[in-house]
Design a protein around this motif. Structure first.
Motif, PDB file in Angstrom:
ATOM      1  N   TRP A  85       0.699  -1.256   0.108  1.00  0.00           N
ATOM      2  CA  TRP A  85      -0.119   0.008   0.085  1.00  0.00           C
ATOM      3  C   TRP A  85       0.702   1.139   0.091  1.00  0.00           C
ATOM      4  CZ3 TRP A  85      -4.831  -0.400  -1.823  1.00  0.00           C
ATOM      5  CH2 TRP A  85      -5.241  -1.187  -1.604  1.00  0.00           C
ATOM      6  N   THR A  86       1.918   1.276   0.536  1.00  0.00           N
ATOM      7  CA  THR A  86       2.720   2.564   0.762  1.00  0.00           C
ATOM      8  C   THR A  86       3.428   2.845  -0.645  1.00  0.00           C
ATOM      9  OG1 THR A  86       4.591   1.286   1.401  1.00  0.00           O
ATOM     10  CG2 THR A  86       3.519   2.272   3.010  1.00  0.00           C
ATOM     11  N   ILE A  87       3.932   1.597  -1.335  1.00  0.00           N
ATOM     12  CA  ILE A  87       4.383   1.626  -2.838  1.00  0.00           C
ATOM     13  C   ILE A  87       3.239   1.965  -3.799  1.00  0.00           C
ATOM     14  CG2 ILE A  87       5.521   0.528  -4.522  1.00  0.00           C
ATOM     15  CD1 ILE A  87       6.993  -1.206  -2.718  1.00  0.00           C
ATOM     16  N   PHE A  88       2.038   1.637  -3.479  1.00  0.00           N
ATOM     17  CA  PHE A  88       1.068   1.733  -4.591  1.00  0.00           C
ATOM     18  C   PHE A  88       0.452   3.428  -4.174  1.00  0.00           C
ATOM     19  CE2 PHE A  88      -3.385   2.587  -4.854  1.00  0.00           C
ATOM     20  CZ  PHE A  88      -3.779   1.921  -6.292  1.00  0.00           C
ATOM     21  N   PHE A  89       0.657   3.878  -3.133  1.00  0.00           N
ATOM     22  CA  PHE A  89       0.113   5.187  -2.989  1.00  0.00           C
ATOM     23  C   PHE A  89       1.326   6.176  -3.293  1.00  0.00           C
ATOM     24  CE2 PHE A  89      -3.066   3.601   0.210  1.00  0.00           C
ATOM     25  CZ  PHE A  89      -4.303   3.867  -0.731  1.00  0.00           C
ATOM     26  N   GLN A  90       2.286   5.881  -3.058  1.00  0.00           N
ATOM     27  CA  GLN A  90       3.619   6.727  -3.194  1.00  0.00           C
ATOM     28  C   GLN A  90       3.604   6.828  -4.863  1.00  0.00           C
ATOM     29  OE1 GLN A  90       7.177   5.506  -1.048  1.00  0.00           O
ATOM     30  NE2 GLN A  90       5.734   5.475   0.909  1.00  0.00           N
ATOM     31  N   VAL A  91       3.622   5.832  -5.656  1.00  0.00           N
ATOM     32  CA  VAL A  91       3.709   5.818  -7.051  1.00  0.00           C
ATOM     33  C   VAL A  91       2.814   6.406  -7.727  1.00  0.00           C
ATOM     34  CG1 VAL A  91       4.025   4.367  -9.140  1.00  0.00           C
ATOM     35  CG2 VAL A  91       5.402   3.810  -7.277  1.00  0.00           C
ATOM     36  N   LEU A  92       1.501   6.239  -7.096  1.00  0.00           N
ATOM     37  CA  LEU A  92       0.423   6.875  -7.918  1.00  0.00           C
ATOM     38  C   LEU A  92       0.411   8.497  -7.424  1.00  0.00           C
ATOM     39  CD1 LEU A  92      -2.517   6.635  -9.379  1.00  0.00           C
ATOM     40  CD2 LEU A  92      -3.545   6.525  -6.864  1.00  0.00           C
ATOM     41  N   ILE A  93       0.376   8.674  -6.484  1.00  0.00           N
ATOM     42  CA  ILE A  93       0.534  10.271  -6.053  1.00  0.00           C
ATOM     43  C   ILE A  93       1.961  11.038  -6.409  1.00  0.00           C
ATOM     44  CG2 ILE A  93       0.356  11.815  -4.056  1.00  0.00           C
ATOM     45  CD1 ILE A  93      -1.037   9.899  -2.505  1.00  0.00           C
ATOM     46  N   VAL A 144       1.440   7.993   7.034  1.00  0.00           N
ATOM     47  CA  VAL A 144       2.680   8.617   7.053  1.00  0.00           C
ATOM     48  C   VAL A 144       3.822   8.592   6.324  1.00  0.00           C
ATOM     49  CG1 VAL A 144       4.452   9.301   9.139  1.00  0.00           C
ATOM     50  CG2 VAL A 144       1.938   8.836  10.008  1.00  0.00           C
ATOM     51  N   ASP A 145       3.909   7.233   6.017  1.00  0.00           N
ATOM     52  CA  ASP A 145       5.070   7.270   5.112  1.00  0.00           C
ATOM     53  C   ASP A 145       4.967   7.568   3.677  1.00  0.00           C
ATOM     54  OD1 ASP A 145       7.635   5.214   4.825  1.00  0.00           O
ATOM     55  OD2 ASP A 145       6.768   4.593   3.271  1.00  0.00           O
ATOM     56  N   THR A 146       3.596   7.289   3.435  1.00  0.00           N
ATOM     57  CA  THR A 146       3.519   7.816   2.138  1.00  0.00           C
ATOM     58  C   THR A 146       3.633   9.453   2.073  1.00  0.00           C
ATOM     59  OG1 THR A 146       1.690   6.108   1.708  1.00  0.00           O
ATOM     60  CG2 THR A 146       1.479   8.303   0.270  1.00  0.00           C
ATOM     61  N   TRP A 147       3.071  10.183   3.190  1.00  0.00           N
ATOM     62  CA  TRP A 147       3.289  11.546   3.321  1.00  0.00           C
ATOM     63  C   TRP A 147       4.935  12.201   2.939  1.00  0.00           C
ATOM     64  CZ3 TRP A 147       5.845  14.583   6.968  1.00  0.00           C
ATOM     65  CH2 TRP A 147       5.560  15.916   6.869  1.00  0.00           C
ATOM     66  N   MET A 148       5.495  11.262   3.604  1.00  0.00           N
ATOM     67  CA  MET A 148       7.051  11.437   4.006  1.00  0.00           C
ATOM     68  C   MET A 148       7.924  11.196   2.532  1.00  0.00           C
ATOM     69  SD  MET A 148       9.645  10.051   6.578  1.00  0.00           S
ATOM     70  CE  MET A 148      11.484  11.091   6.821  1.00  0.00           C
ATOM     71  N   TRP A 149       7.599  10.353   1.987  1.00  0.00           N
ATOM     72  CA  TRP A 149       8.469   9.528   0.701  1.00  0.00           C
ATOM     73  C   TRP A 149       7.722   9.558  -0.573  1.00  0.00           C
ATOM     74  CZ3 TRP A 149      13.131   9.471   1.618  1.00  0.00           C
ATOM     75  CH2 TRP A 149      13.671   9.118   3.073  1.00  0.00           C
ATOM     76  N   THR A 150       6.547  10.358  -0.490  1.00  0.00           N
ATOM     77  CA  THR A 150       5.980  10.559  -1.901  1.00  0.00           C
ATOM     78  C   THR A 150       6.856  11.427  -2.817  1.00  0.00           C
ATOM     79  OG1 THR A 150       3.824   9.928  -1.296  1.00  0.00           O
ATOM     80  CG2 THR A 150       4.064  11.390  -3.345  1.00  0.00           C
ATOM     81  N   MET A 152       9.593   1.902 -12.393  1.00  0.00           N
ATOM     82  CA  MET A 152      10.246   0.854 -11.543  1.00  0.00           C
ATOM     83  C   MET A 152      11.449   0.924 -10.516  1.00  0.00           C
ATOM     84  SD  MET A 152       9.796  -1.905 -14.855  1.00  0.00           S
ATOM     85  CE  MET A 152      10.068  -3.449 -13.869  1.00  0.00           C
ATOM     86  N   LEU A 153      12.298   1.676 -11.010  1.00  0.00           N
ATOM     87  CA  LEU A 153      13.345   2.192 -10.171  1.00  0.00           C
ATOM     88  C   LEU A 153      12.941   2.526  -8.911  1.00  0.00           C
ATOM     89  CD1 LEU A 153      16.501   2.132 -10.454  1.00  0.00           C
ATOM     90  CD2 LEU A 153      16.330   4.313 -10.987  1.00  0.00           C
ATOM     91  N   ALA A 154      11.959   3.507  -8.742  1.00  0.00           N
ATOM     92  CA  ALA A 154      11.532   4.162  -7.635  1.00  0.00           C
ATOM     93  C   ALA A 154      10.745   2.945  -6.812  1.00  0.00           C
ATOM     94  CB  ALA A 154      10.357   5.221  -8.130  1.00  0.00           C
ATOM     95  N   VAL A 155      10.104   2.221  -7.290  1.00  0.00           N
ATOM     96  CA  VAL A 155       9.522   0.925  -6.531  1.00  0.00           C
ATOM     97  C   VAL A 155      10.447  -0.084  -6.118  1.00  0.00           C
ATOM     98  CG1 VAL A 155       8.199  -1.133  -6.845  1.00  0.00           C
ATOM     99  CG2 VAL A 155       7.163   1.023  -7.981  1.00  0.00           C
ATOM    100  N   LEU A 156      11.658  -0.008  -6.660  1.00  0.00           N
ATOM    101  CA  LEU A 156      12.695  -0.921  -6.208  1.00  0.00           C
ATOM    102  C   LEU A 156      13.504  -0.259  -5.207  1.00  0.00           C
ATOM    103  CD1 LEU A 156      14.735  -3.261  -6.253  1.00  0.00           C
ATOM    104  CD2 LEU A 156      16.188  -1.819  -7.922  1.00  0.00           C
ATOM    105  N   PHE A 157      13.712   0.917  -4.997  1.00  0.00           N
ATOM    106  CA  PHE A 157      14.350   1.698  -3.973  1.00  0.00           C
ATOM    107  C   PHE A 157      13.349   1.761  -2.688  1.00  0.00           C
ATOM    108  CE2 PHE A 157      17.279   4.679  -6.999  1.00  0.00           C
ATOM    109  CZ  PHE A 157      17.895   3.588  -6.936  1.00  0.00           C
ATOM    110  N   ARG A 158      12.105   2.062  -2.997  1.00  0.00           N
ATOM    111  CA  ARG A 158      11.092   2.179  -1.886  1.00  0.00           C
ATOM    112  C   ARG A 158      10.863   0.994  -0.936  1.00  0.00           C
ATOM    113  NH1 ARG A 158      12.015   5.266   0.934  1.00  0.00           N
ATOM    114  NH2 ARG A 158      10.059   4.766   2.216  1.00  0.00           N
ATOM    115  N   GLY A 159      10.799  -0.083  -2.125  1.00  0.00           N
ATOM    116  CA  GLY A 159      10.435  -1.386  -1.527  1.00  0.00           C
ATOM    117  C   GLY A 159      11.662  -2.108  -0.571  1.00  0.00           C
ATOM    118  N   ILE A 160      12.894  -1.725  -0.923  1.00  0.00           N
ATOM    119  CA  ILE A 160      13.991  -2.005  -0.168  1.00  0.00           C
ATOM    120  C   ILE A 160      13.951  -1.366   1.141  1.00  0.00           C
ATOM    121  CG2 ILE A 160      16.698  -2.130   0.065  1.00  0.00           C
ATOM    122  CD1 ILE A 160      16.573  -2.917  -2.937  1.00  0.00           C
TER     123      ILE A 160
END
Length: 315
Positions: free
Chosen positions: A99-107, A186-192, A238-246
């Motif tokens: 959910w954090t990756i989904f919202f961060q990528v979307l927003i 909170v994590d979405t607000w910080m890292w989007t 995809m690069l953003a997803v990789l970084f945020r996933g790790i």
């Protein structure tokens, strides 16, 4: 470096050292320069990893230095993989990751697309949006914990304004249902903003002549978006997803600041459980096996993902 500086260095070099240097090949000189870095990497990364693997097969406890260390074989790994709490922690981590990756990528992509339009005040809004990621996770955790307070938290008053309910009835951090979503928010607000910057770099790397050619071919804006923008920005996404996933897989500080790992096991991520096993229960051998399992999981998934990313780049 100027010729004069080179001459001065040559003059200051002792003749014996100069003769030795002249006799070295370019490869040997290169190894002389990079060897300290290699040694440092081995000392900081490789040695701890090998030592952790060794400890994972023992019953070692760091708070009992004089105690006899026994070899337990694969028992630590077996206990971890057959423990139901481990899989609950994995499930909580997977929920948080998705959910954090989904919202961060979307927003993040939406904000990048809007900022890329280069409207008036573009730079100011970019600076404002990027501010959250500049803050310390400890500061962000305490700040949002205050916003989530049942009696005085601003977040509760906002929710009550939309729902018409009493603000004190919302226990975001104390609710089994709402606590995971509080952390996601909170994590979405910080890292989007981080995802936004990567997407913005991707959008600005697309040459203008591609859109001009599409307009000559009478392609609609929607068609340009799905046939030009999305495919060319996809490697950056995809690069953003990789970084945020790790990063989110090993998330620890923000969750502890907000909830302390509670309520129950809904916010008990694998990183928090690893910390408790290692530094509260002092089961160092067990925690080492836990760390190796997490390392193999992340490394394996990341390797598969990188292969997929390389295929996308080659298209």
């Amino acid at each position: 470096m100027s010729d004069r500086t080179v001459d001065r260095v040559a003059e200051a070099t002792p003749e014996r050292v100069a003769r030795k240097i002249r006799g070295l090949s370019d490869r040997a000189i290169a190894w002389i320069f990079i060897s300290p870095t290699i040694f440092l990497l081995l000392a900081i990364n490789i040695f701890p990893l090998i030592w952790t693997i060794q400890l994972s097969f023992t019953n070692y406890k760091a708070n009992r230095i004089g105690r006899e260390v026994k070899d337990v074989g694969l028992r630590n790994y077996e206990r971890i993989l057959t423990d139901s709490d481990t899989w609950l922690n994995m499930q909580a981590t997977a929920h948080f990751l998705f959910w954090t990756i989904f919202f961060q990528v979307l927003i993040g992509f939406t904000l990048a697309w809007l900022i890329n339009k280069k409207f008036k005040g573009n730079d100011l809004w970019t600076t404002i949006i990027v501010l959250p990621m500049m803050l310390s996770p400890a500061v962000v955790g305490n700040f949002w914990k205050f916003l989530y307070q049942p009696q005085i938290g601003l977040f509760n008053y906002i929710v009550s304004w939309f729902t018409g309910k009493d603000p004190s009835s919302f226990e975001m951090l104390g609710s089994v249902t709402l606590a995971p979503w509080a952390i996601v928010i909170v994590d979405t607000w910080m890292w989007t903003p981080f995802v936004m910057l990567i997407c913005l770099a991707g959008l600005r790397s697309i040459p203008d002549y591609i859109y001009e050619a599409a307009e000559i071919d009478r392609a609609s804006k929607l068609r340009q978006f799905f046939t030009i923008t999305i495919p060319m920005v996809l490697p950056f996404l995809m690069l953003a997803v990789l970084f945020r996933g790790i990063e989110n897989f090993k998330m620890f500080d923000l969750v502890v600041q907000l909830t302390g790992g509670g309520p129950g096991s809904v916010t008990e991520l694998t990183s928090i459980n690893l910390k408790r096993e290692a530094f509260e229960k002092w089961r160092t051998g067990y925690a080492s096996a836990y760390a190796i399992i997490l390392f193999v999981t992340v490394f394996g998934l990341a390797s598969i993902y990188v292969k997929a990313l390389n295929k996308v780049k080659q298209r």
